[in-house]
Each structure stands twice: as structure tokens, then as C-alpha cells.
Motif scaffolding. Structure first.
Motif, PDB file in Angstrom:
ATOM      1  N   UNK A  18      33.487   0.070  -8.471  1.00  0.00           N
ATOM      2  CA  UNK A  18      32.597   0.158  -9.025  1.00  0.00           C
ATOM      3  C   UNK A  18      32.700  -1.201 -10.416  1.00  0.00           C
ATOM      4  N   UNK A  19      33.521  -1.107 -11.265  1.00  0.00           N
ATOM      5  CA  UNK A  19      33.869  -2.061 -11.879  1.00  0.00           C
ATOM      6  C   UNK A  19      33.827  -4.024 -11.569  1.00  0.00           C
ATOM      7  N   UNK A  20      35.104  -3.610 -10.453  1.00  0.00           N
ATOM      8  CA  UNK A  20      34.521  -5.309 -10.298  1.00  0.00           C
ATOM      9  C   UNK A  20      33.663  -6.026  -9.231  1.00  0.00           C
ATOM     10  N   UNK A  30      27.869   4.900  -8.043  1.00  0.00           N
ATOM     11  CA  UNK A  30      28.561   6.052  -7.630  1.00  0.00           C
ATOM     12  C   UNK A  30      28.951   7.300  -7.335  1.00  0.00           C
ATOM     13  N   UNK A  31      28.399   7.463  -6.120  1.00  0.00           N
ATOM     14  CA  UNK A  31      28.349   8.991  -6.256  1.00  0.00           C
ATOM     15  C   UNK A  31      29.544  10.387  -6.060  1.00  0.00           C
ATOM     16  N   UNK A 163      32.077   1.600 -16.941  1.00  0.00           N
ATOM     17  CA  UNK A 163      31.675   1.577 -16.156  1.00  0.00           C
ATOM     18  C   UNK A 163      29.983   1.701 -16.566  1.00  0.00           C
ATOM     19  N   UNK A 164      30.005   2.873 -17.691  1.00  0.00           N
ATOM     20  CA  UNK A 164      28.620   3.367 -18.403  1.00  0.00           C
ATOM     21  C   UNK A 164      28.248   1.553 -18.959  1.00  0.00           C
TER      22      UNK A 164
END
Ligand code: FAD
Length: 489
Positions: A18-20, A30-31, A163-164
Motif C-alpha cells: 500500500x505504501x509503495x 486496504x482490506x 499508511x494512514x
């Protein structure tokens, strides 16, 4: 609801993906199947140890820039070169590890941890678990030097908060059910969120939902009879969903489907991992003692290699013993060397001031045979060779049916201790086939457009065994590649 990239899972591999992805695209979802408190999958249960290749302390400082001069002065970090990492992967997997994926893993190990550091994840050196203090100086012995600050929980919390802050949306209690796809490729995910099933569209999906180890039915089906009796070391949520979804979309199966990572684990531990205990149910000091099974017999070479290279395959050996358990036996000479996990209160431990007293307390065990086995072991130890835990010291036994190759000490100094262990499964090795760009390959041989995968659910990298600390590195390296490529389309 349209996203650029949907990532299935919220463990280390997923969050790195997710970060990439967020470096290129804005709408990332993101689940996570678990509630927030249990989120982060197996990654949360780890000690946060990550295997990276380095040529010296200057390389390590790329991951741990805050290493102080005093820490450097009192530590021999040695080196762990790319060639050593590659050799270790070959040797422990009996040369079956996919060479292309292994090369990507090894060559990107340090730069990926450096990238995580730049994002804000903090690392330290694993003095506590991977180095011995000899004469006031620490020496790292097993190529495993880097550890996330705060262990697995620290790693997951840090990645989640980054991430947030990067604008990534995270849905908890959101279980991915199926991939949406047509002839042109992947179009999104069908997800059950808080009890309601919805369809969420996206241009690409990264599967990072872990292996199938938490499902006893799949364990027995793929690993074989008896595996339903293993304890699960980590999360209850890794039940093979990501693998099943990938296969249903046409992905090729790959790797060691009958193999897994499994260790010595407290005999009376609960069925799944317990975050208040974390990885402390493991019992990894067996190289300093001996194993005895219910028949009172030794059954494995406790000193075949450094613990980092044997622990992940010995769980299977314990599962194969009568009653699926064994005792680890030590005497007072090695007491100070036992790892912290032996000091927790949730242990099945017996103590005796004589060997006779100790074995009389080993329930479910042939006690007479156990006493005789220990006596035979004691007389077979080559006591003329000095004991040295930092190297494979060659202090073995001679002329036993199963010899101990290194670190053999006679059991002669009371009090004697025995710890009961069973098999704890960590993760399954079989999974989806990917290429070096982390694209999921179809069983027809071409990449499935829009589908990427990383972490435990990828097959082909680990076979039979595993060099300690490679699971997180594997998830981070391929998670980063998957996320980056998913966002670039
Ligand atoms: C006790 C223990 C100690 C360990 N110690 C270490 C260590 O120190 N170093 C190391 O390298 N490795 C260690 N490992 C191995 C390591 O945990 C794994 O290799 C690694 O964490 C796998 O990362 P992952 O992101 O692929 O999977 P996970 O971290 O397990 O993440 C999978 C995620 O998918 C989610 N999920 C599952 N199904 C669905 C679905 N249908 N929809 C949405 N989400 C779903 C899960 O809830 C979870 O968030 C340890 C493992 C255990 C159990």
C-alpha cells in the motif's frame, strides 16, 4: 467506489504494498479481515526480525542510522553478504527455491529495509536474540541482525500509522471474498464488510492475505494427515482466502504445497496465537540440550546447525513423534543460556535434583527408557572438545544411533529441567505463482492483468525449511514491488 489499487490484507507485505502504491497513485484501499485490535496478521506476532544482506556496519547504518559509536564499539556485527544469503536460501531449501525470486529477495533486502526506514519505520540491532556476549563484546552469529523497534506489534503499528498519514484507507472487519475479473483482467474485489457484501472496483489488486495454516482442513489436505493436530502460532485469520481467490481467477499454483514452517511450541498452548504471549510459546534453545520423545528416545540431531537453520523444520519432526510431543532437557550448566521464552509462566516444565527425579516427573513418557537414553548420551559426548555457542564447535557425540553434531554437553549438573513441546505451525509454503515483478502468473503462463501478490501466499520461495527472519523481508521486498507495479499499471 473506485480505487486505483486494492490491497487484500493488512500485514507487513500488504502495508508495504500500500505504501509503495501510494507513491504513485492516490486512491488506495486496504482490506483487513480482522478487527483493528487483531489486525496485522502473522506480522504482528513476530519479533520483527528481518534478514538483510550487509557487507559491514556502514551498510547496517542504512537501516539503523541511530547506531551509536559505543554500540558499534562493543559489537562484532560481522558481515552477511548477498552471496551468503543466497547460499543459505539454496542450502536450507535443498536448492529448490525459485532462483529469480530468490535473487530479487536477496538483492533488495537491504534497500527495502532502508526504504521502510525512510518512510518512518524504526529498526535496531537484535542484540537480545541473535548475538552472544563473550568477554564484554557482542558477536552476531547467524546472519540475522536487524529487528523492528517494538517487534511485530511495533512494526505493524508503525506501518499502519504511516499508511494512514499517506492517505491510504484501511477497512477493518472487511473480508475479501472473490476477485472481480473479466477477459481483460482484474476489476476489483467482492468484500464482506461488517456483515454486508459489496463490490469494490479497482484498476489493480494486490493479494497479501497470508497462507492457509490457520485452517485445519486445508492443513490436513495439503500438508498431510496429522497436521490438524498442530497448534497455530499466529493469527486465526490466515485461512487461505487469498490463495483461493487467486486460483479461482486462473492463477498457477506454485511451490511446496506439502511443506510449511513449523517449530517447537509449548505443548499446552492455545489452538491459535495469543498476542499477550506473542512468540514466547516457542522453545528455541534445544541446541544446548537434548530432545526425548514419549518412548524415551532421542529422535533428531539437536545440534545439526545453528538454530536459525533448523528450528523451522523441527516442528514437523515433533509432530511425527508418538503423542505429537517431546521434552527438551537441560542441566544447570546451560540455564543462563536459555532464551527468555523459557522464563514465562505458561510453560509445561518439570524440575529434578537428580536425573531419576526428573524423569519420574515426565508424564506420558517411558521413564526407564528415558533415563537409559540420557545415560547413553552422556557417555557419548566428546568432552575433550571445548563448547562454543558462537561457532559450530564440533563438540558432538560418538556412536549413537542419532548423534548430536555440535554443542553436546553432558547432563550432569542439577537441577535438571524438562520442557514439554509440540508442533506450532507458522505458515504454509505453497501458494500463488508470481514473477519477479510480483505479477500473479496464470496457469497458461502469462501474467494476469492487474493482479499482484506478496508475502506468505506466494509459493516457490521456501521449501522444506527456511532461514530465520526471511518471512518479513520476503513480504516487504515483494510487497513493495507489487504495490509499485500495481499503481503504475
Ligand atoms: C509467532 C511468530 C513469530 C514469527 N517471527 C518472525 C520473525 O521474527 N521474523 C520473520 O521474518 N518472520 C517471522 N514470522 C513469520 C512472519 O510472520 C510471516 O512470514 C510474515 O509476517 C507474513 O507476512 P504477510 O504480510 O504475508 O502475512 P500476514 O502478516 O499474516 O498478513 C496477512 C493479512 O491478511 C489478512 N487476511 C486474511 N484473509 C483475508 C481476507 N479474506 N480479506 C482481508 N484480509 C485477509 C489477515 O488478517 C492479515 O492481516 C513469525 C511468525 C509467527 C507466527
Amino acid at each position: 467506489m473506485d480505487y486505483d489499487v486494492i490491497v487484500v490484507g493488512a500485514g507487513n507485505a500488504a502495508l508495504c504494498a500500500a505504501l509503495a502504491a501510494a507513491e504513485t497513485k492516490k486512491k488506495i484501499l486496504v482490506l483487513e479481515r480482522a478487527p483493528e485490535a487483531d489486525s496485522g496478521g502473522n506480522s504482528r506476532y513476530t519479533a520483527g526480525l528481518m534478514r538483510v544482506a550487509y557487507s559491514g556496519v556502514e551498510d547496517l547504518k542504512r537501516a539503523i542510522p541511530d547506531l551509536s559509536a559505543e554500540e558499534i564499539a562493543r559489537t562484532d556485527f560481522g558481515t552477511y553478504t548477498e552471496a551468503q544469503f543466497f547460499d543459505d536460501m539454496g542450502r536450507v531449501t535443498e536448492y529448490r527455491c525459485d532462483p529469480d525470486l530468490t535473487e530479487v529477495l536477496v538483492k533488495n533486502s537491504l534497500s527495502t529495509v532502508e526504504w521502510m526506514r525512510q518512510k518512518g519505520v524504526r529498526f535496531t540491532a537484535a542484540w537480545g536474540r541473535q548475538a552472544f556476549n563473550i568477554g564484554g563484546r557482542f558477536k552476531f552469529w547467524g546472519g540475522l541482525t536487524v529487528e523492528a523497534v517494538g517487534g511485530g506489534p511495533g512494526l505493524v503499528e508503525s506501518l499502519t500509522s504511516i499508511a494512514r498519514k499517506s492517505g491510504i484507507e484501511v477497512w477493518y472487519q472487511a473480508r475479501a471474498l472473490d476477485l472481480l475479473f473479466d477477459d481483460d483482467g482484474i476489476k476489483g474485489v467482492r468484500v464482506k464488510r461488517n456483515g454486508k457484501t459489496i463490490e469494490v472496483k479497482s484498476k489493480a489488486v494486490v493479494l497479501a492475505a497470508g497462507g492457509f495454516q490457520a485452517d485445519p482442513e486445508q492443513r490436513t489436505r495439503y500438508l498431510g494427515p496429522g497436521w490438524e493436530l498442530a497448534k497455530v502460532r499466529g493469527t486465526r485469520f490466515n485461512t487461505g482466502d487469498g490463495i483461493r481467490m487467486g486460483l479461482a481467477a486462473g492463477a498457477a499454483a506454485s511451490g511446496n504445497w506439502s511443506g510449511c514452517h513449523a517449530v517447537a511450541w509449548e505443548r499446552n498452548a492455545p489452538e491459535f496465537g495469543d498476542l499477550t504471549v506473542g512468540d514466547q510459546f516457542q522453545k528455541h534453545s534445544y541446541p544446548w540440550g537434548i530432545y526425548i520423545n514419549a518412548e524415551g528416545k532421542r529422535f533428531v540431531d539437536e545440534g545439526a546447525d545453528f538454530r536459525n537453520y533448523t528450528y523451522a523444520k523441527y516442528g514437523r519432526v515433533i509432530l511425527q513423534q508418538p503423542g505429537q510431543f517431546a521434552w527438551q532437557i537441560f542441566d544447570a550448566k546451560v540455564k543462563a543460556q536459555l532464551r527468555d521464552e523459557y522464563k514465562i509462566k505458561q510453560v509445561t516444565k518439570r524440575v529434578g535434583n537428580t536425573l531419576e527425579e526428573l524423569v519420574s516427573k515426565l508424564e506420558d513418557t517411558n521413564q526407564a527408557a528415558a533415563l537409559e537414553e540420557i545415560r547413553q548420551y552422556n557417555t557419548a559426548v566428546q568432552t575433550d572438545i571445548p563448547f562454543n555457542p558462537n561457532v559450530k564447535d564440533g563438540r558432538g557425540t560418538r556412536n549413537l544411533k542419532i548423534n548430536k553434531s555440535n554443542w553436546a554437553n553432558t547432563l550432569d549438573t542439577p537441577p535438571y529441567e524438562a520442557y514439554a513441546v509440540t508442533c506450532g505451525i507458522t505458515f504454509s509454503f505453497g501458494g500463488l505463482k508470481i514473477n519477479a515483478d510480483a505479477q500473479v502468473m496464470s496457469s497458461d503462463g502469462a501474467p494476469i492483468p492487474g493482479l499482484y501478490a506478496a508475502g506468505e501466499l506466494v509459493g516457490g520461495i521456501f521449501w522444506f525449511n527456511y532461514p530465520g527472519g526471511t518471512g518479513l523481508t520476503n513480504g516487504s521486498v515483494f510487497g513493495r514491488i507489487a504495490g509499485r507495479n500495481a499503481a503504475r499499471g
